[in-house]
Design an enzyme around this catalytic site. Structure first.
Site, PDB file in Angstrom:
ATOM      1  CG  ASN A   1     -31.531 -22.677  -1.624  1.00  0.00           C
ATOM      2  OD1 ASN A   1     -32.338 -23.416  -1.740  1.00  0.00           O
ATOM      3  ND2 ASN A   1     -30.275 -22.767  -0.716  1.00  0.00           N
TER       4      ASN A   1
ATOM      5  CE  LYS B   1     -30.827 -21.403   2.169  1.00  0.00           C
ATOM      6  NZ  LYS B   1     -30.140 -20.676   3.524  1.00  0.00           N
TER       7      LYS B   1
ATOM      8  CG  HIS C   1     -26.556 -24.500   0.727  1.00  0.00           C
ATOM      9  ND1 HIS C   1     -26.611 -24.477   1.789  1.00  0.00           N
ATOM     10  CD2 HIS C   1     -27.025 -23.289   0.121  1.00  0.00           C
ATOM     11  CE1 HIS C   1     -27.088 -23.502   2.511  1.00  0.00           C
ATOM     12  NE2 HIS C   1     -27.280 -22.630   1.034  1.00  0.00           N
TER      13      HIS C   1
ATOM     14  CD  GLU D   1     -28.946 -24.147   4.931  1.00  0.00           C
ATOM     15  OE1 GLU D   1     -29.966 -24.345   3.778  1.00  0.00           O
ATOM     16  OE2 GLU D   1     -28.816 -22.660   4.992  1.00  0.00           O
TER      17      GLU D   1
ATOM     18  CD  GLU E   1     -24.953 -19.840  -0.177  1.00  0.00           C
ATOM     19  OE1 GLU E   1     -25.937 -18.936  -0.916  1.00  0.00           O
ATOM     20  OE2 GLU E   1     -25.235 -20.567   0.356  1.00  0.00           O
TER      21      GLU E   1
ATOM     22  N   GLY F   1     -28.452 -16.475   6.604  1.00  0.00           N
ATOM     23  CA  GLY F   1     -29.774 -16.436   7.374  1.00  0.00           C
ATOM     24  C   GLY F   1     -29.428 -15.681   8.710  1.00  0.00           C
TER      25      GLY F   1
ATOM     26  CB  SER G   1     -27.802 -11.852   5.103  1.00  0.00           C
ATOM     27  OG  SER G   1     -27.903 -12.871   6.072  1.00  0.00           O
TER      28      SER G   1
HETATM   29  P1  13P Z   1     -30.170 -16.333   3.138  1.00  0.00           P
HETATM   30  O1  13P Z   1     -30.295 -15.472   2.089  1.00  0.00           O
HETATM   31  O2  13P Z   1     -31.435 -16.478   3.702  1.00  0.00           O
HETATM   32  O3  13P Z   1     -29.076 -15.775   4.153  1.00  0.00           O
HETATM   33  O4  13P Z   1     -29.593 -17.931   2.555  1.00  0.00           O
HETATM   34  C1  13P Z   1     -28.493 -17.753   1.800  1.00  0.00           C
HETATM   35  C2  13P Z   1     -28.374 -19.086   1.056  1.00  0.00           C
HETATM   36  O5  13P Z   1     -28.060 -19.983   1.944  1.00  0.00           O
HETATM   37  C3  13P Z   1     -28.706 -19.353  -0.051  1.00  0.00           C
HETATM   38  O6  13P Z   1     -28.331 -20.613  -0.578  1.00  0.00           O
END
Ligand code: 13P
Length: 249
Positions: free
Chosen positions: A9, A11, A93, A95, A163, A169, A209
């Site tokens: 992803n 983002k 997600h 976010e 997640e 992150g 992560s």
């Molecule tokens: P990270 O791998 O940067 O922690 O992000 C995970 C994520 O949100 C994947 O959708």
């Protein structure tokens, strides 16, 4: 058996120059023994899909609207994603749930539209740190699963990504026992709702992560079929090491 899937992803990262990462991945993995998926920003989806052509890497989007078309400025429909060459779409997600106030009902409508348009819906669930500290993780995940997954899915049109919000992150991941507990719980809920044939073939991804350094121990967990990777999916070298770990699992 659920399909093994390494999903990236990106983002809100990546411009034309980032397409070179796809060239490197295509060169490194001409015939992988697991699924590989990249969900770039919407601006790159069509170009990336064309660049891959019949290659062994799938593409997808990071969100879709629940409607097929209409007056929804700035949004993208599931049919448009398919038209641009995408095969998957991430919905719910954390976010999106946080930044755009997406509820389980909204996520469910998006997932339903995605599957209806012929895409695979990757439905994301996960608890906050407060919820984990309060001991309500499984309640939260259970509610999200029940509310966010539509009825029109099959074992191959649904992927569920666990997640934990606090692991995204941050460089922190749950203990392996915690991942086992949540993934076993998700599998059991899917089997309960959709029956064994569907419930056991849905791919369950861990996200938050995931790095080359921790991928192998995460992929050793029985009900972990792959990963949804953010930061470490941006560079072919890092993502490649995660793909290697999944191929070896
Ligand atoms: P990270 O791998 O940067 O922690 O992000 C995970 C994520 O949100 C994947 O959708």
């Amino acid at each position: 058996m659920a399909q093994k899937l390494a999903a990236g992803n990106w983002k809100m990262n990546g411009t034309s120059a980032s397409l070179a990462e796809i060239d490197a991945m295509l060169a490194a993995y001409p015939s992988p023994n697991c699924g590989i998926l990249i969900c770039p920003p919407a601006t790159l989806l069509e170009r990336m899909s064309r660049r891959i052509g019949d290659g062994p890497i799938a593409t997808g989007a990071q969100d879709c609207h629940a409607a097929a078309s209409g007056a929804h400025t700035g949004d993208t429909s599931a049919g448009m994603i398919k038209d641009a060459g995408g095969a998957y779409v991430i919905v719910g997600h954390s976010e999106r749930r946080t930044d755009h106030g997406e509820t389980d009902a909204i996520v469910r409508a998006k997932a339903e539209a995605a599957v209806g348009a012929g895409l695979v819906a990757i439905v994301c669930v996960g608890e906050t740190e407060t919820q984990r500290d309060e001991g309500v993780t499984l309640d939260v995940i259970g509610t999200q699963l029940a509310g966010s997954i539509p009825d029109n899915v099959t074992g191959v049109t649904l992927v569920v990504a666990y997640e934990p919000v606090w692991a995204i992150g941050t460089g922190r991941i749950p203990t392996i026992d915690q991942i086992v507990e949540v993934h076993d719980f998700i599998r059991a809920r899917l089997v309960e709702r959709f029956g064994g044939d569907v419930g056991t073939t849905v791919s369950l991804l861990y996200g938050g992560s995931v790095k080359p350094s921790n991928a192998a121990e995460i992929f050793a967990v029985g009900n972990v079929d792959g990963a949804l990777v953010g930061g470490a999916s941006l560079k072919a070298a890092d993502f490649g090491a995660i793909i290697d770990a999944l191929q070896d699992a």
